[in-house]
Design a protein around this motif. Sequence first.
Motif, PDB file in Angstrom:
ATOM      1  N   VAL A  46      36.421  41.238  68.145  1.00  0.00           N
ATOM      2  CA  VAL A  46      35.006  41.101  67.830  1.00  0.00           C
ATOM      3  C   VAL A  46      34.089  41.256  68.861  1.00  0.00           C
ATOM      4  O   VAL A  46      33.125  41.843  68.824  1.00  0.00           O
ATOM      5  CB  VAL A  46      35.037  39.799  66.950  1.00  0.00           C
ATOM      6  CG1 VAL A  46      33.593  39.574  66.414  1.00  0.00           C
ATOM      7  CG2 VAL A  46      36.070  40.062  65.670  1.00  0.00           C
ATOM      8  N   ARG A  47      34.379  40.398  69.826  1.00  0.00           N
ATOM      9  CA  ARG A  47      33.278  40.384  70.884  1.00  0.00           C
ATOM     10  C   ARG A  47      33.141  41.671  71.476  1.00  0.00           C
ATOM     11  O   ARG A  47      32.010  42.188  71.900  1.00  0.00           O
ATOM     12  CB  ARG A  47      33.739  39.351  72.147  1.00  0.00           C
ATOM     13  CG  ARG A  47      33.688  37.916  71.856  1.00  0.00           C
ATOM     14  CD  ARG A  47      33.803  37.003  72.942  1.00  0.00           C
ATOM     15  NE  ARG A  47      34.121  35.751  72.568  1.00  0.00           N
ATOM     16  CZ  ARG A  47      35.247  35.085  72.445  1.00  0.00           C
ATOM     17  NH1 ARG A  47      36.540  35.870  72.753  1.00  0.00           N
ATOM     18  NH2 ARG A  47      35.584  34.019  71.726  1.00  0.00           N
ATOM     19  N   GLU A  48      34.233  42.163  71.884  1.00  0.00           N
ATOM     20  CA  GLU A  48      34.003  43.835  72.471  1.00  0.00           C
ATOM     21  C   GLU A  48      33.311  44.705  71.642  1.00  0.00           C
ATOM     22  O   GLU A  48      32.454  45.407  72.215  1.00  0.00           O
ATOM     23  CB  GLU A  48      35.426  44.126  73.006  1.00  0.00           C
ATOM     24  CG  GLU A  48      35.565  45.593  73.536  1.00  0.00           C
ATOM     25  CD  GLU A  48      34.711  45.578  74.904  1.00  0.00           C
ATOM     26  OE1 GLU A  48      34.249  46.650  75.195  1.00  0.00           O
ATOM     27  OE2 GLU A  48      34.722  44.741  75.550  1.00  0.00           O
ATOM     28  N   THR A  49      33.695  44.754  70.370  1.00  0.00           N
ATOM     29  CA  THR A  49      33.007  45.483  69.252  1.00  0.00           C
ATOM     30  C   THR A  49      31.463  45.412  69.322  1.00  0.00           C
ATOM     31  O   THR A  49      30.622  46.273  69.299  1.00  0.00           O
ATOM     32  CB  THR A  49      33.708  45.388  67.882  1.00  0.00           C
ATOM     33  OG1 THR A  49      35.094  45.511  68.294  1.00  0.00           O
ATOM     34  CG2 THR A  49      33.340  46.215  66.852  1.00  0.00           C
ATOM     35  N   MET A  50      31.221  43.853  69.227  1.00  0.00           N
ATOM     36  CA  MET A  50      29.622  43.668  69.324  1.00  0.00           C
ATOM     37  C   MET A  50      29.091  44.321  70.454  1.00  0.00           C
ATOM     38  O   MET A  50      28.012  44.764  70.379  1.00  0.00           O
ATOM     39  CB  MET A  50      29.619  42.099  69.311  1.00  0.00           C
ATOM     40  CG  MET A  50      29.851  41.607  67.679  1.00  0.00           C
ATOM     41  SD  MET A  50      29.933  39.809  67.482  1.00  0.00           S
ATOM     42  CE  MET A  50      28.200  39.592  67.586  1.00  0.00           C
ATOM     43  N   ARG A  51      29.876  44.013  71.704  1.00  0.00           N
ATOM     44  CA  ARG A  51      29.268  44.698  72.782  1.00  0.00           C
ATOM     45  C   ARG A  51      28.880  46.059  72.793  1.00  0.00           C
ATOM     46  O   ARG A  51      27.842  46.457  73.251  1.00  0.00           O
ATOM     47  CB  ARG A  51      29.983  44.021  74.170  1.00  0.00           C
ATOM     48  CG  ARG A  51      29.655  42.750  74.792  1.00  0.00           C
ATOM     49  CD  ARG A  51      30.476  42.658  76.047  1.00  0.00           C
ATOM     50  NE  ARG A  51      31.043  41.390  75.793  1.00  0.00           N
ATOM     51  CZ  ARG A  51      32.232  41.036  75.882  1.00  0.00           C
ATOM     52  NH1 ARG A  51      33.391  42.023  75.603  1.00  0.00           N
ATOM     53  NH2 ARG A  51      32.747  39.540  75.672  1.00  0.00           N
ATOM     54  N   GLY A  82      28.379  47.767  70.201  1.00  0.00           N
ATOM     55  CA  GLY A  82      27.475  48.309  69.419  1.00  0.00           C
ATOM     56  C   GLY A  82      26.164  48.026  69.611  1.00  0.00           C
ATOM     57  O   GLY A  82      25.149  48.498  69.318  1.00  0.00           O
ATOM     58  N   ARG A  83      25.910  47.295  70.686  1.00  0.00           N
ATOM     59  CA  ARG A  83      24.629  46.915  71.429  1.00  0.00           C
ATOM     60  C   ARG A  83      24.292  47.978  72.525  1.00  0.00           C
ATOM     61  O   ARG A  83      23.178  47.920  72.824  1.00  0.00           O
ATOM     62  CB  ARG A  83      24.535  45.495  71.911  1.00  0.00           C
ATOM     63  CG  ARG A  83      24.618  44.505  70.896  1.00  0.00           C
ATOM     64  CD  ARG A  83      24.497  43.237  71.245  1.00  0.00           C
ATOM     65  NE  ARG A  83      24.748  42.280  70.226  1.00  0.00           N
ATOM     66  CZ  ARG A  83      24.957  41.086  70.394  1.00  0.00           C
ATOM     67  NH1 ARG A  83      25.299  40.429  71.631  1.00  0.00           N
ATOM     68  NH2 ARG A  83      25.029  40.088  69.291  1.00  0.00           N
TER      69      ARG A  83
END
Length: 74
Positions: free
Chosen positions: A65-70, A72-73
Amino acid sequence: MGTIQIRDVPDGTERVLKARAEREGKSLTAYVRDLLNEEAASPTLDEVMIRIAGDEPVPYDPDFVRETMREGRR
């Protein structure tokens, strides 16, 4: 095709539906049929919840989840 007959519709309701049908260039029958088709095409909250309950659980990985959020930004 089936037939549905509705009795005891309040006069005010009938007037409103007739006016809306007329504004859309439809007969009252066509207008109400479209309303019913729209209603039948939309699942109820209970139907949605039953469908969700039948789905496979999604594994939760905080790192993913953290990697996906990074990503996406960027």
